[in-house]
Design a protein around this motif. Structure first.
Motif, PDB file in Angstrom:
ATOM      1  N   MET A 161     -37.252 -12.779  22.727  1.00 38.57           N
ATOM      2  CA  MET A 161     -36.154 -12.483  21.823  1.00 38.57           C
ATOM      3  C   MET A 161     -35.142 -11.606  22.558  1.00 38.57           C
ATOM      4  N   ARG A 162     -33.872 -11.924  22.355  1.00 37.34           N
ATOM      5  CA  ARG A 162     -32.791 -11.178  23.005  1.00 37.34           C
ATOM      6  C   ARG A 162     -31.929 -10.489  21.939  1.00 37.34           C
ATOM      7  N   ARG A 210     -24.687  -4.102  27.855  1.00 36.36           N
ATOM      8  CA  ARG A 210     -25.912  -3.288  27.830  1.00 36.36           C
ATOM      9  C   ARG A 210     -26.884  -3.795  26.773  1.00 36.36           C
ATOM     10  N   ILE A 211     -26.361  -4.115  25.597  1.00 33.38           N
ATOM     11  CA  ILE A 211     -27.197  -4.543  24.478  1.00 33.38           C
ATOM     12  C   ILE A 211     -27.677  -5.985  24.652  1.00 33.38           C
ATOM     13  N   TRP A 237     -38.722  -8.244  17.137  1.00 34.20           N
ATOM     14  CA  TRP A 237     -37.622  -7.364  16.764  1.00 34.20           C
ATOM     15  C   TRP A 237     -38.023  -5.895  16.769  1.00 34.20           C
ATOM     16  N   SER A 238     -39.223  -5.574  16.311  1.00 31.84           N
ATOM     17  CA  SER A 238     -39.654  -4.163  16.271  1.00 31.84           C
ATOM     18  C   SER A 238     -39.614  -3.532  17.654  1.00 31.84           C
ATOM     19  N   THR A 239     -40.106  -4.230  18.644  1.00 35.47           N
ATOM     20  CA  THR A 239     -40.103  -3.711  20.007  1.00 35.47           C
ATOM     21  C   THR A 239     -38.685  -3.622  20.552  1.00 35.47           C
ATOM     22  N   LEU A 240     -37.872  -4.609  20.225  1.00 33.01           N
ATOM     23  CA  LEU A 240     -36.478  -4.612  20.663  1.00 33.01           C
ATOM     24  C   LEU A 240     -35.710  -3.451  20.026  1.00 33.01           C
ATOM     25  N   SER A 258     -29.062   5.791  17.485  1.00 33.08           N
ATOM     26  CA  SER A 258     -29.915   6.118  16.347  1.00 33.08           C
ATOM     27  C   SER A 258     -30.069   4.897  15.434  1.00 33.08           C
ATOM     28  N   TRP A 259     -31.295   4.423  15.286  1.00 34.44           N
ATOM     29  CA  TRP A 259     -31.623   3.240  14.481  1.00 34.44           C
ATOM     30  C   TRP A 259     -31.798   3.638  13.030  1.00 34.44           C
TER      31      TRP A 259
END
Length: 117
Positions: free
Chosen positions: A1-2, A88-89, A97-100, A109-110
């Motif tokens: 996943m990117r 960068r992103i 997604w959780s790891t990303l 800040s998420w």
């Protein structure tokens, strides 16, 4: 996943018209909508764009300061700032997604960073 940068907004700045009074000394908050490439869903990540001059001015007299969720630029150029963030992103990958999102939260800040169900 990117990862994919979907959009960038600021409550303080209209990127179409904004130009700082001093392009070497400014700051403004941004909110990044980032999700998995090819999907509409996105989470919010927040950070502050600022210059070393602004950091110096705002922290004059302090011995040290911790920086968190900062994108430090050396002058104002919105196209360059946006391009930097996008590059960068969009190159970040992970199995899910959780790891990303955790990788992304290392510099912004998420919205779910400390969420507990």
């Amino acid at each position: 996943m990117r990862a994919e940068l979907k959009s960038v907004d600021s409550p303080d700045v209209d990127f179409a018209t904004y130009w700082p009074e001093d392009e070497n000394c400014f700051s403004f908050p941004i909110t990044l909508r980032i999700g998995a490439e090819g999907h509409d869903a996105a989470d919010l990540f927040q950070m502050t764009v600022c210059t070393p001059g602004w950091l110096s001015r705002e922290n004059a007299g302090k011995a040290a300061v911790l920086g968190q969720n900062l994108l430090i630029v050396f002058h104002y150029n919105w196209e360059m700032i946006h391009s930097y963030l996008q590059n960068r992103i969009n190159r970040l990958t992970a199995e899910n997604w959780s790891t990303l999102a955790v990788k992304l939260s290392r510099f912004a800040s998420w919205e779910f960073e400390n969420y507990q169900a």
